[in-house]
Design an enzyme around this catalytic site. Structure first.
Site, PDB file in Angstrom:
ATOM      1  N   ASP A 152     -10.988 -20.424  95.352  1.00  0.00           N
ATOM      2  CA  ASP A 152     -10.728 -20.491  96.789  1.00  0.00           C
ATOM      3  C   ASP A 152     -11.995 -20.137  97.553  1.00  0.00           C
ATOM      4  OD1 ASP A 152      -7.575 -20.646  97.351  1.00  0.00           O
ATOM      5  OD2 ASP A 152      -7.901 -19.403  95.573  1.00  0.00           O
ATOM      6  N   ASP A 200      -0.651 -11.977  94.915  1.00  0.00           N
ATOM      7  CA  ASP A 200      -1.810 -11.596  95.735  1.00  0.00           C
ATOM      8  C   ASP A 200      -2.173 -10.140  95.468  1.00  0.00           C
ATOM      9  OD1 ASP A 200      -1.693 -14.093  96.803  1.00  0.00           O
ATOM     10  OD2 ASP A 200      -0.956 -13.497  98.775  1.00  0.00           O
ATOM     11  N   GLU A 285      -0.738 -24.392 101.101  1.00  0.00           N
ATOM     12  CA  GLU A 285       0.235 -25.451 100.860  1.00  0.00           C
ATOM     13  C   GLU A 285       0.630 -26.149 102.155  1.00  0.00           C
ATOM     14  OE1 GLU A 285       2.322 -23.070  97.116  1.00  0.00           O
ATOM     15  OE2 GLU A 285       3.144 -22.899  99.138  1.00  0.00           O
ATOM     16  N   THR A 440       3.656 -27.616  92.443  1.00  0.00           N
ATOM     17  CA  THR A 440       3.851 -26.382  91.689  1.00  0.00           C
ATOM     18  C   THR A 440       5.174 -26.401  90.923  1.00  0.00           C
ATOM     19  OG1 THR A 440       4.959 -25.289  93.539  1.00  0.00           O
ATOM     20  CG2 THR A 440       2.562 -25.108  93.433  1.00  0.00           C
ATOM     21  N   GLU A 481       0.353 -27.278  88.946  1.00  0.00           N
ATOM     22  CA  GLU A 481       0.026 -25.919  88.525  1.00  0.00           C
ATOM     23  C   GLU A 481       1.325 -25.150  88.360  1.00  0.00           C
ATOM     24  OE1 GLU A 481      -0.947 -23.550  92.622  1.00  0.00           O
ATOM     25  OE2 GLU A 481      -2.378 -25.107  92.038  1.00  0.00           O
ATOM     26  N   ASN A 482       1.283 -24.067  87.618  1.00  0.00           N
ATOM     27  CA  ASN A 482       2.463 -23.221  87.463  1.00  0.00           C
ATOM     28  C   ASN A 482       2.650 -22.356  88.696  1.00  0.00           C
ATOM     29  OD1 ASN A 482      -0.029 -22.273  86.167  1.00  0.00           O
ATOM     30  ND2 ASN A 482       1.067 -20.354  85.794  1.00  0.00           N
ATOM     31  N   LEU A 484       4.375 -19.402  88.720  1.00  0.00           N
ATOM     32  CA  LEU A 484       4.316 -17.997  88.326  1.00  0.00           C
ATOM     33  C   LEU A 484       3.542 -17.879  87.016  1.00  0.00           C
ATOM     34  CD1 LEU A 484       8.072 -17.136  89.004  1.00  0.00           C
ATOM     35  CD2 LEU A 484       6.127 -16.531  90.457  1.00  0.00           C
ATOM     36  N   ARG A 517      -3.125 -17.622  86.322  1.00  0.00           N
ATOM     37  CA  ARG A 517      -4.484 -17.518  86.774  1.00  0.00           C
ATOM     38  C   ARG A 517      -5.246 -16.767  85.728  1.00  0.00           C
ATOM     39  NH1 ARG A 517      -6.318 -17.188  91.951  1.00  0.00           N
ATOM     40  NH2 ARG A 517      -4.207 -17.219  92.785  1.00  0.00           N
TER      41      ARG A 517
END
Length: 544
Positions: A152, A200, A285, A440, A481-482, A484, A517
């Site tokens: 990011d 986060d 998003e 997602t 992407e996943n 969770l 991640r």
């Protein structure tokens, strides 16, 4: 429509009937008891394994030379062929990995795998944090042939203090390290706040000068019906309003993207940057911030409409005037609150006002604001990144998907009740700009949602299948992407099913997958071994 064994029963039912048809057929037909969660067999795998053993033999291969079931029978155990799961003792399941038939992906398309870097990799002074540790982790990822990483680029860091004064220093050092490791980069233009959402672990607010404007004019932020402001991102109502020190919101986004393109030209020229993802809302998003945790939302609440700032209300009034019904220039007054259930509201309940003349007018306007925002920003993104792949992320709002209204999707801006495809207009907008769709929740299984939160009437598999096909129908690339963190083989197998649909006559598949991640937990030996296996199967080479 593409065919997948995970969904082969769906071809008997039209998509718009999904909310009124019982989903009992998604339950496993052969499992007679619940296994421990760590070893639970996916119902959809059972279905697909049975189906394929009948008419697709040869597409699956055993993960071992002999299955646990056959070993038990050969050693004199009772032959319970109709219910093979019952022949395995719970203690054996706890002590040994469950070895089952799995699909053979040899000859399937190569799907690149990226890994998201930690949110804290760049600090608020735009400095790279712990470069030595990063270098070690990147070497480890490279050793298992991961294709690249995602990072990011935070607006709140780069343009933090003064309009049009950009500090890219930490990102430049990071990109150099990634280039030296011969990895690719997916870069996110992150025009939102970080903090307060699932996963986060840092707080990165919007630029200070933007927050200062917001203190005197809070209508630059999304607002709910109680007047609570959401500072995660700017309201789409100011896309064309010069309220940000002489600039509109879309001009600010364009200036930021153009600065990035000039600053990192060498990384575009040598192909290190493979894709730019354009942040279009909360969490990057394309959606309204309809379910903010900092306003008390908890899963599986339906969320609230976010259209009560003065700029969006002005837009709603113009739309009502154009329709000839000025009294429609208001948000619904019977749509509940953040944690309501659909049946508790007059707007979202079966036969509710969402499907009335007013309800259809309001939801059309609300969803059109979302599509128009994406349209405006992507037009400028293509100017800034001419010739570069751009992408947009959609969130997988799968709760209440089995109801008629799809309330949680409606408050987020996806006009997708049971009698309407709410994702087709978004896919068509993306196709207009040559943008890819990043979706997602591809790792989630409907059965798990039914067991964990049966009251949510969730169906992530049905949602994924609808969205992927809406995109494929207009021939745009689809990545995913996943939602969770995922470390188990079941989750990875679910991703593989969606990434490479079985026997799709058009050969459609995901263009890339990004793993959420890079963390110390992922790097633990067992977890990383499973991840390495997953990457290898995503990369399975096509037969010559």
């Amino acid at each position: 429509m593409a065919f997948s064994p995970a969904h082969f029963f769906q071809n008997a039912w039209p998509l718009n009937a999904r909310a009124t048809v019982s989903r009992a057929w998604l339950s496993p037909p052969v499992v007679s008891r619940t296994l421990p969660a760590s070893r639970r067999l996916s119902s959809l795998f059972v279905i697909s394994a049975q189906y394929n053993s009948h008419c697709l033999y040869g597409n699956f291969a055993s993960s071992t030379a002999r299955s646990p079931v056959s070993s038990k029978v050969e050693n004199g155990g009772e032959n319970t062929e109709d219910h093979p799961i019952d022949t395995v003792d719970d203690n054996e399941i706890a002590d040994e990995p469950l070895k089952l038939l799995e699909r053979d992906f040899s000859g399937s398309p190569y799907v690149p795998v990226y890994v998201m870097l930690p949110l804290s990799i760049i600090n608020m002074n735009c400095e790279l944090v712990d470069s030595d540790d990063l270098l070690h982790q990147l070497r480890t990822l490279k050793s298992i042939n991961v294709d690249g990483v995602m990072v990011d680029c935070w607006w709140g860091i780069v343009e933090a203090h003064t309009p049009q004064v950009y500090n890219w220093s930490g990102y430049k050092r990071l990109f150099q390290i990634v280039r030296d490791m011969q990895l690719k980069l997916q870069v996110v233009m992150s025009f939102h706040e970080c903090g307060g959402n699932v996963g986060d672990d840092v707080h990165i607010p919007l630029p200070e000068w933007v927050r200062e404007i917001g203190r005197s004019n809070p209508d630059i932020f999304f607002t709910d019906k109680e007047g609570r402001r959401n500072t995660e991102c700017l309201s789409w109502g100011i896309d064309k309003e010069r309220v940000l020190k002489g600039r509109t919101a879309v001009e600010i986004y364009f200036d930021y993207m153009r600065s990035f393109r000039v600053e990192f030209d060498e990384f575009f020229a040598n192909g290190i940057i493979s894709e730019i993802e354009i942040g279009l809302g909360p969490c990057g998003e394309l959606r309204y911030p309809s379910y903010p945790a900092n306003h008390g939302w908890q899963y599986p609440g339906i969320g609230e409409f976010q259209c009560y700032d003065q700029y969006l209300l002005r837009s709603l009034t113009k739309a009502a005037e154009a329709r000839g019904h000025l009294f429609w220039a208001k948000g619904p007054d019977n749509a509940g609150h953040y944690n309501s259930r659909p049946h508790e509201t007059g707007f979202f309940c079966d036969g509710g006002e969402y499907d009335s003349y007013y309800g259809r007018f309001f939801l059309n306007w609300y969803s059109k604001v979302l599509v128009d925002h994406g349209d405006r920003v992507l037009a400028l993104a293509n100017l800034a990144f001419e010739g570069i792949c751009i992408a947009v992320k959609l969130s997988g709002i799968h709760w209440w998907y089995k109801t008629a209204s799809h309330a949680a999707e409606l408050t987020a801006g996806f006009y997708n009740p049971c009698n309407r495809d709410g994702y087709a207009p978004i896919a068509e907008m993306l196709q207009k700009h040559g943008a890819a769709l990043n979706f997602t929740c591809v790792e989630l299984r409907t059965l798990d949602q039914e067991e964990g939160f049966p009251e949510a009437l969730a169906d992530p598999e049905g949602l994924v299948w609808q969205v992927l096909n809406s995109a494929w129908d207009v021939s745009i690339p689809v990545a995913s992407e996943n939602a969770l963190p995922s470390y188990d083989r079941e989750g990875y197998n679910k991703i593989l099913e969606n990434a490479k649909p079985l026997n799709d006559p058009d050969g459609r598949h995901l263009s890339a997958f990004t793993y959420l991640r890079l963390t110390p937990v992922l790097m633990e030996t067992h977890n990383f071994t499973e991840f390495e296996r997953f990457v290898k199967r995503m990369h399975e080479p096509e037969r010559s």
